[in-house]
Design a protein around this motif. Sequence first.
Motif, PDB file in Angstrom:
ATOM      1  N   HIS A 134      -5.289  -1.192  -4.132  1.00 52.07           N
ATOM      2  CA  HIS A 134      -5.030   0.156  -4.633  1.00 52.07           C
ATOM      3  C   HIS A 134      -3.525   0.394  -4.730  1.00 52.07           C
ATOM      4  CE1 HIS A 134      -6.469   4.145  -5.602  1.00 52.07           C
ATOM      5  NE2 HIS A 134      -5.525   4.665  -4.838  1.00 52.07           N
ATOM      6  N   VAL A 135      -3.154   1.297  -5.596  1.00 52.80           N
ATOM      7  CA  VAL A 135      -1.743   1.655  -5.778  1.00 52.80           C
ATOM      8  C   VAL A 135      -1.114   2.056  -4.438  1.00 52.80           C
ATOM      9  CG1 VAL A 135      -2.308   4.049  -6.401  1.00 52.80           C
ATOM     10  CG2 VAL A 135      -0.157   3.055  -7.174  1.00 52.80           C
ATOM     11  N   ASP A 136       0.091   1.559  -4.196  1.00 54.75           N
ATOM     12  CA  ASP A 136       0.861   1.878  -2.979  1.00 54.75           C
ATOM     13  C   ASP A 136       0.320   1.249  -1.687  1.00 54.75           C
ATOM     14  OD1 ASP A 136       2.933   3.208  -4.042  1.00 54.75           O
ATOM     15  OD2 ASP A 136       2.318   5.214  -3.409  1.00 54.75           O
ATOM     16  N   HIS A 137      -0.672   0.370  -1.805  1.00 52.91           N
ATOM     17  CA  HIS A 137      -1.193  -0.241  -0.586  1.00 52.91           C
ATOM     18  C   HIS A 137      -0.339  -1.406  -0.094  1.00 52.91           C
ATOM     19  CE1 HIS A 137      -5.463   1.633  -0.139  1.00 52.91           C
ATOM     20  NE2 HIS A 137      -4.513   2.520  -0.321  1.00 52.91           N
ATOM     21  N   GLY A 138       0.691  -1.761  -0.901  1.00 53.79           N
ATOM     22  CA  GLY A 138       1.697  -2.700  -0.396  1.00 53.79           C
ATOM     23  C   GLY A 138       1.754  -4.053  -1.068  1.00 53.79           C
ATOM     24  N   LYS A 139       1.285  -4.134  -2.319  1.00 56.00           N
ATOM     25  CA  LYS A 139       1.259  -5.407  -3.047  1.00 56.00           C
ATOM     26  C   LYS A 139       2.666  -6.007  -3.178  1.00 56.00           C
ATOM     27  CE  LYS A 139       0.685  -5.532  -7.515  1.00 56.00           C
ATOM     28  NZ  LYS A 139       1.292  -6.483  -8.452  1.00 56.00           N
ATOM     29  N   THR A 140       3.587  -5.195  -3.640  1.00 59.41           N
ATOM     30  CA  THR A 140       4.957  -5.678  -3.827  1.00 59.41           C
ATOM     31  C   THR A 140       5.581  -6.046  -2.488  1.00 59.41           C
ATOM     32  OG1 THR A 140       5.163  -4.299  -5.782  1.00 59.41           O
ATOM     33  CG2 THR A 140       7.206  -5.096  -4.830  1.00 59.41           C
ATOM     34  N   SER A 141       5.351  -5.207  -1.490  1.00 58.97           N
ATOM     35  CA  SER A 141       5.905  -5.489  -0.158  1.00 58.97           C
ATOM     36  C   SER A 141       5.365  -6.806   0.389  1.00 58.97           C
ATOM     37  CB  SER A 141       5.551  -4.361   0.818  1.00 58.97           C
ATOM     38  OG  SER A 141       5.983  -3.130   0.301  1.00 58.97           O
ATOM     39  N   ASN A 173      -3.427  -3.881   5.613  1.00 60.21           N
ATOM     40  CA  ASN A 173      -1.971  -3.687   5.700  1.00 60.21           C
ATOM     41  C   ASN A 173      -1.598  -2.369   6.400  1.00 60.21           C
ATOM     42  OD1 ASN A 173       0.732  -4.323   5.173  1.00 60.21           O
ATOM     43  ND2 ASN A 173       0.731  -3.212   3.218  1.00 60.21           N
ATOM     44  N   LYS A 174      -0.330  -2.256   6.680  1.00 54.42           N
ATOM     45  CA  LYS A 174       0.277  -1.046   7.275  1.00 54.42           C
ATOM     46  C   LYS A 174      -0.271  -0.756   8.670  1.00 54.42           C
ATOM     47  CE  LYS A 174       1.112   0.996   2.720  1.00 54.42           C
ATOM     48  NZ  LYS A 174       1.441   2.202   1.960  1.00 54.42           N
ATOM     49  N   ASP A 201       1.185  -1.043  11.298  1.00 52.63           N
ATOM     50  CA  ASP A 201       2.265  -0.474  12.125  1.00 52.63           C
ATOM     51  C   ASP A 201       2.277   1.051  12.075  1.00 52.63           C
ATOM     52  OD1 ASP A 201       4.758   0.212   9.932  1.00 52.63           O
ATOM     53  OD2 ASP A 201       3.167  -1.115   9.272  1.00 52.63           O
ATOM     54  N   LYS A 202       1.553   1.611  11.116  1.00 55.08           N
ATOM     55  CA  LYS A 202       1.585   3.070  10.972  1.00 55.08           C
ATOM     56  C   LYS A 202       0.749   3.735  12.068  1.00 55.08           C
ATOM     57  CE  LYS A 202       2.468   4.946   6.728  1.00 55.08           C
ATOM     58  NZ  LYS A 202       2.081   5.449   5.397  1.00 55.08           N
ATOM     59  N   SER A 262       1.304  -6.248   8.647  1.00 52.26           N
ATOM     60  CA  SER A 262       2.249  -5.229   8.204  1.00 52.26           C
ATOM     61  C   SER A 262       3.267  -5.934   7.326  1.00 52.26           C
ATOM     62  CB  SER A 262       2.962  -4.566   9.394  1.00 52.26           C
ATOM     63  OG  SER A 262       4.087  -3.844   8.904  1.00 52.26           O
ATOM     64  N   ALA A 263       3.186  -5.644   6.049  1.00 53.90           N
ATOM     65  CA  ALA A 263       4.113  -6.278   5.105  1.00 53.90           C
ATOM     66  C   ALA A 263       5.530  -5.827   5.408  1.00 53.90           C
ATOM     67  CB  ALA A 263       3.723  -5.921   3.677  1.00 53.90           C
ATOM     68  N   LYS A 264       5.646  -4.581   5.839  1.00 53.53           N
ATOM     69  CA  LYS A 264       6.963  -4.001   6.097  1.00 53.53           C
ATOM     70  C   LYS A 264       7.597  -4.601   7.344  1.00 53.53           C
ATOM     71  CE  LYS A 264       9.101   0.567   6.112  1.00 53.53           C
ATOM     72  NZ  LYS A 264       8.766   2.010   6.105  1.00 53.53           N
TER      73      LYS A 264
HETATM   74  P1  GTP Z   1       2.208  -0.199  -6.635  1.00 53.77           P
HETATM   75  O1  GTP Z   1       2.945  -1.364  -7.202  1.00 53.77           O
HETATM   76  O2  GTP Z   1       2.802   1.116  -7.012  1.00 53.77           O
HETATM   77  O3  GTP Z   1       0.732  -0.266  -6.840  1.00 53.77           O
HETATM   78  O4  GTP Z   1       2.407  -0.243  -5.055  1.00 53.77           O
HETATM   79  P2  GTP Z   1       2.316  -1.500  -4.138  1.00 53.77           P
HETATM   80  O5  GTP Z   1       0.909  -1.770  -3.819  1.00 53.77           O
HETATM   81  O6  GTP Z   1       3.144  -2.589  -4.676  1.00 53.77           O
HETATM   82  O7  GTP Z   1       2.970  -0.939  -2.802  1.00 53.77           O
HETATM   83  P3  GTP Z   1       4.453  -1.140  -2.299  1.00 53.77           P
HETATM   84  O8  GTP Z   1       4.652  -2.498  -1.757  1.00 53.77           O
HETATM   85  O9  GTP Z   1       5.389  -0.641  -3.310  1.00 53.77           O
HETATM   86  O10 GTP Z   1       4.402  -0.174  -1.042  1.00 53.77           O
HETATM   87  C1  GTP Z   1       4.172   1.220  -1.184  1.00 53.77           C
HETATM   88  C2  GTP Z   1       4.814   1.934  -0.029  1.00 53.77           C
HETATM   89  O11 GTP Z   1       4.204   1.521   1.173  1.00 53.77           O
HETATM   90  C3  GTP Z   1       6.293   1.618   0.123  1.00 53.77           C
HETATM   91  O12 GTP Z   1       6.948   2.768   0.509  1.00 53.77           O
HETATM   92  C4  GTP Z   1       6.323   0.591   1.224  1.00 53.77           C
HETATM   93  O13 GTP Z   1       7.524   0.606   1.948  1.00 53.77           O
HETATM   94  C5  GTP Z   1       5.166   1.026   2.084  1.00 53.77           C
HETATM   95  N1  GTP Z   1       4.577  -0.080   2.836  1.00 53.77           N
HETATM   96  C6  GTP Z   1       4.133  -1.266   2.343  1.00 53.77           C
HETATM   97  N2  GTP Z   1       3.687  -2.043   3.340  1.00 53.77           N
HETATM   98  C7  GTP Z   1       3.849  -1.342   4.474  1.00 53.77           C
HETATM   99  C8  GTP Z   1       3.557  -1.611   5.851  1.00 53.77           C
HETATM  100  O14 GTP Z   1       3.077  -2.672   6.235  1.00 53.77           O
HETATM  101  N3  GTP Z   1       3.854  -0.626   6.727  1.00 53.77           N
HETATM  102  C9  GTP Z   1       4.389   0.545   6.359  1.00 53.77           C
HETATM  103  N4  GTP Z   1       4.632   1.452   7.304  1.00 53.77           N
HETATM  104  N5  GTP Z   1       4.670   0.828   5.089  1.00 53.77           N
HETATM  105  C10 GTP Z   1       4.407  -0.087   4.156  1.00 53.77           C
END
Ligand code: GTP
Length: 368
Positions: free
Chosen positions: A86-93, A185-186, A188-189, A221-223
Motif C-alpha cells: 500500500h502507498v506509504d507502507h515503506g517500499k522506497t525505504s 514494516n514500521k 519501531d513505531k 523496520s526499513a527506517k
Molecule cells: P509510496 O512510494 O508513496 O507508495 O510510499 P512508499 O511505500 O515508498 O513509502 P516510503 O518508503 O516513502 O515511506 C513512507 C513514509 O514512511 C516515510 O515517511 C518513511 O520515512 C516512513 N517509513 C518507512 N519505513 C518506516 C519504518 O520502518 N519505520 C518508520 N517509523 N517509518 C517508516
Amino acid sequence: DEAITVANLAKQMGQKAGEVIKKLLLLGLPASINQALDFDTAALVASEFDFEVEKVGFEEEEVLQTQQDREEDLVPRPPVITVMGHVDHGKTSLLDAIRKTNVISGEAGGITQHIGAYDVKLENGHVVFLDTPGHEAFTAMRARGAKVTDIVILLVAADDGVMQQTIEAINHAKAAEVPIIVAINKIDKPNANVEKTKRQLAEQGLIPSEWGGDTTMVEISAKKQIGIDELLEMVLLQAELLELKANPNKPARGRVIESKLDKGRGPVATILIQEGTLKAGDIYVCGVNSGRVRNMFNDRGKRLMSAGPSMPVEVLGFSGVPNAGDQFIVLTDEKQAKLVAEHRSLKLREKELTRTSKVTLESLFDQI
Ligand code: GTP
Ligand code: MG
C-alpha cells in the motif's frame, strides 16, 4: 490476415499513392495513405491497375521460434523480486535499506541510476529487485502473459495494517502464481500492531508459518534497518526452493520494464534479460520496434559489453519507445527484425483503424 498499406501498394505498382486513393474512392472505398488494406481490397484496386496481388504468408512464429533448452545447458540465475504494498507502507525505504547492504554499492564511480531495477549482491547471494512505481506495470505485464517476477515481497505497515492496495497486491501475486514473502514494516513505531496485522493477513489467506500456515512473515523496520538481513535470507531461501535456471549461451530474450524518450539519447528502455546473453551490437525486435544495441548500462551506469539471465540493463538503440511489458527478442538477421516490427505495426494500425471506424459509426448513430 495479411494487409498492405495504400502507400506500400502504390509503391509496389509504381503508382502515385494519390492515384490509388482516387481509385479506391471511385470503388466506394475512401482510404488514407497509411491505411492498411485487407487482401481482397488490395486485390480489387490492384486489378484496376492491371496488377495481381499475391498472398505471401508471413509467419511471425516461424521467425521467432526457438529450440527448447537442454537440461545440461541450464545454469542457476538470480531471483527477480518485486516489492509491493500500500502507498506509504515503506517500499522506497525498504529498497534503500536493501541497497545499503549491497556489497557493491560502494564501488568506485558507483552512482545509482534510476533504471527501475537494482542488481543487489549480498554476502551469500545475488538478487535483482524490480522497482515498479505502481501496480500498473505489473498488471499490464500479467495481462500480456509476461511473468517477470519470481518472488513478491508484500510490504505491510504494522501501524496501518492491511489496506486496499495490500489486498490488490495479494491478488496480483496469487493470480500470477508468484510466492509471497510478507514484510511487516514500521515495527519501531509505538502504535505498531504486529498481531493485528497478521490476523488481517490471515483473513486474506496468508497464514503465518508460526500459526501453522505456509507464509513467511518477517518483522522489519526499513527506517531503523531492523530485520533486513533476515528478510533477505528468507528471500534467498525461497529462491533456492524455486531452483531458478536459464540458458545463458544463446541470443537474449527479455521484457521491457521501463521506457522513456530521453532528450539527448533518444528512446531508452530497461530490459530484464530472461534467457540468453545480450551483447553490444545485437539486433533485436521489441514490440513494434526493432534496433541494434548501440550501448547498454547496468543500474550503476556502468557500460556493459554483455549481460546474462536476470540482469536488468538499460538499452540504447531503439527505433521508437517500446511499451513496458513488450518482449525483447534478439535475432541474427536485421532484415528479419525489421520485417517482424513492420508486420506488427501494420497489424496494430489495422486494429486501431477498426476501432476508430467503430467509434465513428457509433457516434453517427448517436447523432441520428
Ligand atoms: P509510496 O512510494 O508513496 O507508495 O510510499 P512508499 O511505500 O515508498 O513509502 P516510503 O518508503 O516513502 O515511506 C513512507 C513514509 O514512511 C516515510 O515517511 C518513511 O520515512 C516512513 N517509513 C518507512 N519505513 C518506516 C519504518 O520502518 N519505520 C518508520 N517509523 N517509518 C517508516
Ligand atoms: Mg515510494
